[in-house]
Design a protein around this motif. Structure first.
Motif, PDB file in Angstrom:
ATOM      1  N   ILE A   1       0.844  -1.205   0.000  1.00  0.00           N
ATOM      2  CA  ILE A   1       0.000   0.000   0.000  1.00  0.00           C
ATOM      3  C   ILE A   1       0.876   1.250   0.000  1.00  0.00           C
ATOM      4  O   ILE A   1       0.641   2.187  -0.765  1.00  0.00           O
ATOM      5  N   TRP A   2       1.891   1.285   0.846  1.00  0.00           N
ATOM      6  CA  TRP A   2       2.799   2.434   0.888  1.00  0.00           C
ATOM      7  C   TRP A   2       3.501   2.638  -0.449  1.00  0.00           C
ATOM      8  O   TRP A   2       3.683   3.758  -0.907  1.00  0.00           O
ATOM      9  N   ARG A   3       3.894   1.532  -1.103  1.00  0.00           N
ATOM     10  CA  ARG A   3       4.682   1.621  -2.343  1.00  0.00           C
ATOM     11  C   ARG A   3       3.826   1.854  -3.581  1.00  0.00           C
ATOM     12  O   ARG A   3       4.248   2.571  -4.488  1.00  0.00           O
ATOM     13  N   ARG A   4       2.658   1.213  -3.670  1.00  0.00           N
ATOM     14  CA  ARG A   4       1.965   1.148  -4.955  1.00  0.00           C
ATOM     15  C   ARG A   4       0.572   1.768  -4.990  1.00  0.00           C
ATOM     16  O   ARG A   4       0.030   1.985  -6.067  1.00  0.00           O
ATOM     17  N   SER A   5      -0.050   2.011  -3.844  1.00  0.00           N
ATOM     18  CA  SER A   5      -1.415   2.535  -3.852  1.00  0.00           C
ATOM     19  C   SER A   5      -1.448   3.950  -4.408  1.00  0.00           C
ATOM     20  O   SER A   5      -0.426   4.626  -4.515  1.00  0.00           O
ATOM     21  N   TYR A   6      -2.631   4.411  -4.736  1.00  0.00           N
ATOM     22  CA  TYR A   6      -2.778   5.715  -5.371  1.00  0.00           C
ATOM     23  C   TYR A   6      -2.891   6.854  -4.369  1.00  0.00           C
ATOM     24  O   TYR A   6      -2.288   7.919  -4.559  1.00  0.00           O
ATOM     25  N   ASP A   7      -3.650   6.658  -3.296  1.00  0.00           N
ATOM     26  CA  ASP A   7      -3.978   7.813  -2.449  1.00  0.00           C
ATOM     27  C   ASP A   7      -3.579   7.670  -0.983  1.00  0.00           C
ATOM     28  O   ASP A   7      -4.095   8.390  -0.126  1.00  0.00           O
ATOM     29  N   VAL A   8      -2.653   6.758  -0.686  1.00  0.00           N
ATOM     30  CA  VAL A   8      -2.175   6.606   0.689  1.00  0.00           C
ATOM     31  C   VAL A   8      -0.735   7.104   0.774  1.00  0.00           C
ATOM     32  O   VAL A   8       0.139   6.612   0.060  1.00  0.00           O
ATOM     33  N   ALA A   9      -0.494   8.087   1.635  1.00  0.00           N
ATOM     34  CA  ALA A   9       0.850   8.633   1.826  1.00  0.00           C
ATOM     35  C   ALA A   9       1.487   8.025   3.073  1.00  0.00           C
ATOM     36  O   ALA A   9       0.797   7.787   4.070  1.00  0.00           O
ATOM     37  N   PRO A  10       2.789   7.766   3.049  1.00  0.00           N
ATOM     38  CA  PRO A  10       3.480   7.285   4.255  1.00  0.00           C
ATOM     39  C   PRO A  10       3.504   8.388   5.318  1.00  0.00           C
ATOM     40  O   PRO A  10       3.220   9.559   5.025  1.00  0.00           O
ATOM     41  N   PRO A  11       3.875   8.061   6.553  1.00  0.00           N
ATOM     42  CA  PRO A  11       4.019   9.097   7.582  1.00  0.00           C
ATOM     43  C   PRO A  11       5.035  10.153   7.124  1.00  0.00           C
ATOM     44  O   PRO A  11       6.029   9.820   6.473  1.00  0.00           O
TER      45      PRO A  11
END
Length: 259
Positions: free
Chosen positions: A114-124
């Motif tokens: 999710i952190w690497r490839r998702s579209y709308d989720v940003a890491p901390p």
């Protein structure tokens, strides 16, 4: 009907690629293998007869160095180059410098995906206590951007990468393409994915499936409105390219010895 051709790529391998760490906005040169990848890319484009009129890069050295090596192999060192932070790799925030496989072990492979490839989720977001904060955010190159340094991102989703990339595409790159200029974009995994999403109309759900190997040129054929007329094409040995894509995807998985 195809009217324009656009070639883009993720830069050659960097030192932290070997170490499977999130490099992001930390500036690094190409590894020995990365240099070979860029040279091989240039040789292959030359064998296909490609000529370029404009080259666009990020302001990170591995992107610029890749473009230089490709142009040298093509014998086209004179071609004008423009660099912008808007083509930079995604800002991975607090994840910068961390090992992907170790993160998968601690947080699960799905979270890392999710952190690497998702579209709308940003890491901390990165903060001033992060070991690479000063190296990144005091770098002189970021005083030359078209926004104030304190407005630069501290973490980004792919959606945010596309949002900061689009002004540069619309105002700088697209007009050159429409003028008939043959354009090469030497960028990064996520800035290239973001642009592919925009031009091909890839859905938010499907973009997670797109992985780009280092140093492999991607051909996109566009209509008069700069919409892709067919899916992007990786140029080169397709079996080797698929193996390289799998290698990228496996970076976010727990090593077998650690399971």
């Amino acid at each position: 009907m195809s009217k324009y051709k656009l070639v883009m790529l993720r830069h050659g391998e960097g030192a932290w690629t070997i170490e499977n760490r999130f490099c992001s906005w930390v500036d690094q040169k190409l590894s020995v293998e990365g240099i070979k990848e860029a040279e091989k890319c240039g040789k292959y484009l030359k064998s296909l007869g490609f000529e370029f009129d404009m080259v666009f890069t990020s302001i990170l050295s591995r992107s610029i160095q890749t473009a230089w090596l490709i142009l040298e192999e093509l014998g086209q060192e004179w071609v004008p180059t423009r660099s912008s932070w808007r083509l930079n790799e995604r800002h991975y925030g607090a994840l910068i410098g961390l090992n992907r496989a170790e993160l998968a072990l601690n947080h699960g492979e799905e979270q890392v995906k999710i952190w690497r490839r998702s579209y709308d989720v940003a890491p901390p977001p990165i903060d001033e206590n992060h070991p690479y904060y000063q190296e990144i955010h005091t770098d002189r190159r970021y005083t030359c951007c078209d926004i104030q340094k304190d407005k630069l991102p501290k973490s980004e989703s792919l959606k945010q990468v596309l949002e900061r990339l689009l002004p540069f595409w619309n105002e700088e790159i697209a007009p050159e393409v429409k003028r008939g200029k043959r354009v090469l974009i030497s960028a990064h995994g996520n800035s290239t994915r973001a642009l592919l999403k925009h031009l091909e109309g890839i859905s938010d759900a499907d973009i997670i499936k797109i992985s780009l190997p280092t140093g492999v040129p991607v051909l996109l054929e566009l209509d008069e409105n700069l919409h892709a007329v067919k899916p992007h094409e990786f140029l080169g040995d397709q079996e080797a390219i698929q193996a390289a894509i799998k290698k990228v995807e496996d970076q976010g998985k727990v090593k077998p010895s650690e399971k």
